[in-house]
Enzyme design. Structure first.
Site, PDB file in Angstrom:
ATOM      1  N   GLU A  24      34.830  45.853  34.156  1.00 34.39           N
ATOM      2  CA  GLU A  24      34.856  45.344  35.302  1.00 34.39           C
ATOM      3  C   GLU A  24      34.300  46.579  36.390  1.00 34.39           C
ATOM      4  OE1 GLU A  24      35.433  42.331  35.400  1.00 34.39           O
ATOM      5  OE2 GLU A  24      36.687  41.851  33.735  1.00 34.39           O
ATOM      6  N   THR A  26      31.781  47.723  36.457  1.00 36.68           N
ATOM      7  CA  THR A  26      30.482  48.892  36.110  1.00 36.68           C
ATOM      8  C   THR A  26      28.932  48.140  36.410  1.00 36.68           C
ATOM      9  OG1 THR A  26      30.903  48.022  33.804  1.00 36.68           O
ATOM     10  CG2 THR A  26      32.615  50.241  34.711  1.00 36.68           C
ATOM     11  N   ASP A  27      29.074  46.808  35.576  1.00 36.35           N
ATOM     12  CA  ASP A  27      27.792  46.527  36.229  1.00 36.35           C
ATOM     13  C   ASP A  27      26.832  47.154  37.516  1.00 36.35           C
ATOM     14  OD1 ASP A  27      28.972  44.622  38.158  1.00 36.35           O
ATOM     15  OD2 ASP A  27      27.590  42.872  37.098  1.00 36.35           O
ATOM     16  N   GLY A 117      38.111  33.772  38.272  1.00 33.74           N
ATOM     17  CA  GLY A 117      37.626  34.777  37.795  1.00 33.74           C
ATOM     18  C   GLY A 117      36.472  35.233  36.843  1.00 33.74           C
ATOM     19  N   LEU A 118      36.572  33.493  35.967  1.00 38.43           N
ATOM     20  CA  LEU A 118      35.613  33.152  34.416  1.00 38.43           C
ATOM     21  C   LEU A 118      34.202  33.225  35.179  1.00 38.43           C
ATOM     22  CD1 LEU A 118      38.695  30.758  33.538  1.00 38.43           C
ATOM     23  CD2 LEU A 118      38.256  33.614  32.637  1.00 38.43           C
ATOM     24  N   SER A 119      33.979  32.824  36.171  1.00 40.79           N
ATOM     25  CA  SER A 119      32.154  33.503  36.663  1.00 40.79           C
ATOM     26  C   SER A 119      31.418  32.106  36.529  1.00 40.79           C
ATOM     27  CB  SER A 119      31.560  33.680  35.252  1.00 40.79           C
ATOM     28  OG  SER A 119      30.070  34.561  35.839  1.00 40.79           O
ATOM     29  N   SER A 120      31.861  31.208  36.767  1.00 39.22           N
ATOM     30  CA  SER A 120      32.153  29.765  38.244  1.00 39.22           C
ATOM     31  C   SER A 120      31.012  29.892  38.514  1.00 39.22           C
ATOM     32  CB  SER A 120      33.450  28.657  38.165  1.00 39.22           C
ATOM     33  OG  SER A 120      32.936  29.664  39.463  1.00 39.22           O
ATOM     34  N   GLU A 153      23.070  34.238  44.461  1.00 31.35           N
ATOM     35  CA  GLU A 153      23.848  34.697  44.530  1.00 31.35           C
ATOM     36  C   GLU A 153      23.746  35.713  45.334  1.00 31.35           C
ATOM     37  OE1 GLU A 153      27.771  34.435  42.765  1.00 31.35           O
ATOM     38  OE2 GLU A 153      26.723  33.893  40.660  1.00 31.35           O
ATOM     39  N   ASP A 165      27.181  38.555  34.866  1.00 28.28           N
ATOM     40  CA  ASP A 165      27.694  37.214  34.642  1.00 28.28           C
ATOM     41  C   ASP A 165      27.156  36.344  34.221  1.00 28.28           C
ATOM     42  OD1 ASP A 165      30.636  38.353  35.608  1.00 28.28           O
ATOM     43  OD2 ASP A 165      29.962  37.520  37.544  1.00 28.28           O
TER      44      ASP A 165
END
Length: 379
Positions: A24, A26-27, A117-120, A153, A165
């Site tokens: 988390e 880190t991207d 938190g599931l990237s909708s 985004e 994501d």
């Protein structure tokens, strides 16, 4: 023919949400991530037509359809409903890259819970992106598609997300976790990622996702603050990004305690991703990843300060009732937790967490995360 009839005569694409097993925040620090796609997706029914208008609507927002000319995407942004900025941002980005995107009807239906938190949001962007690619720009490769969705985004919505994501939604394959080296992926035309077999059921395990009911929003200030703090820590250390820091010991030069903690999380989280991926590659008992989940949550809570009392309570309850490991998942400030549990204990542990959340006044929901396929044609 009505707009709805015209869209119904088109084709359907879908893009899944994701669960990040580890890695988390880190991207956007050029680090490592290890997500899986989940069997919850956003679908996009799309069709081309002869006029110059863009029409988007959502089954979840029936009172908020949008109809505008492609040339007005930038000028009309502020009047666009919040949900529609995601797909329209993708259309704007295709247009900015000289792809023809006028004359489109797009209708969305979403099964990825928003704010969990599931990237909708990335699933919505990626469903749009694969549909528009097939309808208007068939030569667009996956890497550009991921960058288009991310840029939508970042630039149109104003959410400072990284590529985790969107890469997960596009690249993940069924039965595998995606090991993504963000720096390598972004700097090369090929490579930078690896598909690693991920089958918990064979080991008698399940990965539970528990949506706490406490929603979050990436466009909020906390996420942007963490990005700025990471950039400040890297600058203070004289490196381009925190990916360039090879060990915790190198952080001793940071005198600001907040920047030290932020950097400590990123460096230790990269180590956890590599360790997690190594355990999977070596065919170890997946229960061995449990301590990494626990360590990851403690780091997100204490060093990165993106957990909440609600998330902490859910994680602690899972750990105390028999989970091999548990942590918050996603950007933080609300959302979901994941818990690695024995199949025989799954319902008992899930019920205990749900009851704890109910005691706190939150209505939660639980499902199993199984590694699913990425975005593509659905019909």
């Amino acid at each position: 023919m009505t707009e709805r009839e015209r869209t119904a005569s088109g084709r359907t694409w879908s893009a899944p949400g994701r669960v990040n097993l580890i890695g988390e925040h880190t991207d956007y620090n050029d680090g490592f991530v290890l997500p899986i796609a989940i069997p919850l997706a956003v679908t996009c029914r799309g069709a081309r037509h002869a006029d110059e208008l863009l029409r988007v609507r959502s089954r979840q927002r029936p009172a908020e359809p949008v109809r505008l000319a492609a040339a007005a995407l930038a000028a009309e942004r502020e009047r666009v409903p919040g949900w529609a900025r995601y797909p329209l941002g993708v259309l704007a980005e295709f247009g900015r890259r000289s792809h023809p995107i006028a004359g489109l009807d797009l209708e969305f239906d979403g099964a990825v819970p928003a704010g969990a938190g599931l990237s909708s949001s990335a699933a919505l962007c990626c469903a749009t992106a694969v549909a528009v690619r097939d309808l208007c720009a068939p030569d667009t490769g996956d890497r550009e598609l991921i960058d288009i969705a991310r840029a939508a985004e970042n630039d149109y919505v104003g959410a400072p997300t990284g590529i985790l994501d969107h890469a997960a939604s596009i690249l993940c394959t069924a039965g595998h976790a995606l090991f993504l080296d963000v720096r390598a992926f972004r700097s090369a035309e090929t490579g930078g990622f690896e598909q690693i077999p991920f089958d918990l059921a064979a080991a008698g395990l399940r990965l539970l996702v528990i949506d706490t009911g406490q929603t979050h929003e990436h466009a909020g200030g906390g996420y942007a603050d963490r990005r700025a703090e990471c950039a400040a820590a890297a600058a203070a250390l004289g490196v381009g990004s925190l990916r360039d820091i090879g060990s915790i010991g190198e952080l001793s030069a940071l005198t600001d305690p907040v920047l030290y903690r932020r950097a400590h999380h990123v460096v230790s989280e990269n180590d956890r991703v590599r360790s997690f991926a190594g355990l999977l590659r070596d065919g170890k008992d997946p229960r061995a990843i449990g301590p990494l989940l626990n360590e990851g949550h403690a780091s997100l809570r204490d060093d990165f300060a993106v957990s909440t009392d609600v998330l902490d309570a859910a994680v602690a309850t899972a750990q105390e009732t028999g989970a091999h490991g548990a942590r918050m998942v996603g950007g933080g400030f609300g959302g979901s937790i994941i818990a690695l549990v024995d199949t025989a204990e799954a319902e008992r542990i899930a019920a205990a967490v749900r009851q704890r959340l109910a005691d706190l006044g939150f209505r939660s929901r639980t499902f199993e995360a199984v590694a699913a396929a990425g975005a593509g044609r659905a019909g």
